[in-house]
Design an enzyme around this catalytic site. Sequence first.
Site, mmCIF file in Angstrom:
data_model
loop_
_atom_site.group_PDB
_atom_site.id
_atom_site.type_symbol
_atom_site.label_atom_id
_atom_site.label_comp_id
_atom_site.label_asym_id
_atom_site.label_seq_id
_atom_site.Cartn_x
_atom_site.Cartn_y
_atom_site.Cartn_z
ATOM 1 N N GLU A 45 39.798 35.916 37.147
ATOM 2 C CA GLU A 45 40.233 36.804 38.226
ATOM 3 C C GLU A 45 40.849 36.011 39.381
ATOM 4 O OE1 GLU A 45 38.227 40.337 40.999
ATOM 5 O OE2 GLU A 45 36.944 38.851 40.044
ATOM 6 N N LYS A 113 42.729 46.531 39.174
ATOM 7 C CA LYS A 113 41.291 46.731 39.344
ATOM 8 C C LYS A 113 41.011 48.120 39.911
ATOM 9 C CE LYS A 113 37.358 43.972 41.052
ATOM 10 N NZ LYS A 113 37.029 42.710 41.763
ATOM 11 N N CYS A 149 36.232 42.219 36.499
ATOM 12 C CA CYS A 149 34.999 41.907 37.227
ATOM 13 C C CYS A 149 34.159 43.157 37.503
ATOM 14 C CB CYS A 149 35.331 41.150 38.513
ATOM 15 S SG CYS A 149 33.906 40.238 39.191
#
Length: 554
Positions: A45, A113, A149
């Site tokens: 990330e 994300k 994540c």
Amino acid sequence: MTDTFRFLLVQANPVLGDIAGNAAKARDYWAKGRAAGADLVALTEMFITGYQTQDLILKPAFHEDAIRAIEALALDCADGPALGVGGPVLAGGALYNGYYILEGGKVSARVLKHHLPNDAVFDEKRLFSSADVTGPYVVKGVRIGTPICEDAWHPDVAETLAETGAEILLVPNGSPYHRGKPNLRLNLMVERVVETGLPVIYLNMVGGQDDQVFDGSSMVLNRGGRLALQMPQFDEVAELVTFRRGPDGWEADQGQIAAIPPIGEADYRACVMGLGDYMRKSGFSKAVLGLSGGIDSAIVAAIAADALGPENVHCVMLPSEYTSQHSLDDAAEVARLLGAKLDTVSIVGAQGAVGDALAHVFAGTRPGIAEENIQSRLRGLMLMGISNKFGGMLLTTGNKSEVAVGYCTIYGDMNGGYNPIKDMYKTRVFLTARWRNENHRPWMKGPAGPVMPERVITKPPSAELRPDQKDEDSLPPYEVLDAILEGLIENDLSVADLVAKGFARETVKRVEHLVCISEWKRFQSAPGVRLTQKAFWLDRRYPMVNRWRDGSGI
């Protein structure tokens, strides 16, 4: 249709803001993946920028530079495997935390994300927009889903990806260390595997950034939550993983299962990595610290020696008229055992000169805390002078117990650019010192064998600012103090909760008061390695001016 697919999983250490350097590292790993026959080289990330960026990512010149670097990386990596790399994405006038798939000289896919963490050390809702869930992308005919994540900490993104055809889940992370984090991650990823029936690659970065340490511990889980690969904690490594398609879908070949060290060792490794990377990434190679003969400065000296090499650690003993001979002897022995340089600089003359200069102002008063603090501030002055002269970063050595209750002198022993034990309570300092004396690991640059004399660990702690002074003259015994502090700080317990556990209300209230009135000191304190989920700074943000006190427990 292919029946095998190879990932090169890169658990690497980017440098925040070094976009060109991070891009060069990505190219190097891509070249290794091409040589190894990988189909997709996967980085973590926000790799291109480093992580966490905080408000730096909001600067247009910065995120635009990062995006250009990714586009250039696509051209550089055109002839070979696909490359997955995290970085910022601008779309529709909004800024996103994204993951790029580079293939054939171009950006072939972008994932944005969805879940933005906004607790503990994370403040991503301040920085990024939340995107709708991005569906799977295709590399060499394989449909890969990428929850970024936090997206994998919730069931919805992985389930949506499974429902829209993903065959393998690749989760790039910037997940910082705290005690117990590897088991927490493992349990959550097992949940995603069980819910979706898909294999999961959990890929985490390593390295220190300010107070945070990213500890790697990347893993691959097959169906049923079976561990196919466990990458080591804290090491920068790359692993080639082969997936094979069977009648029930994709499954990874069995790889190495690296042991995750116990918490005491992991804490120490985090302190070593945090300090080493903070200095290296800031441009420092040498450290200076005051070595008092006590356990806190001894353990910081050991951490510095293990991070930088003993030859790069400059210890200074700064005796006053109250410094005991055993403190002088113990400081000398710590430096000798570590192989670090030790100088002795007396503050007696300076203390006398300051006393004489203030005599007419202090006339008619009794000596007390002001005179004690002058000693500490003179030591800080001397150490800063040595730091400035020779270019070593000054390390400060206060443990979490002292920092919590303000048992430290602002502009004195709190002087310094970094504090490796800022999030380590005193009772754990004792345990850590014993662990380091009994253990040595290949990643330690300091010597094997004991590096602290037994007396440093066993003698009653003292600031030695007045005759026969002991810490317990001013504070509860550390076993009691730390238990109360852990209740108040780590667990947010009330005074009544702690009284019910058997602590005297008067003692709890006194500790609570000290914690509250010391917030201003912590606001000005040096950064330090985060070991817990309630480290001072981003984890625990309290006002400096605060009249509220807990009245429960009466």
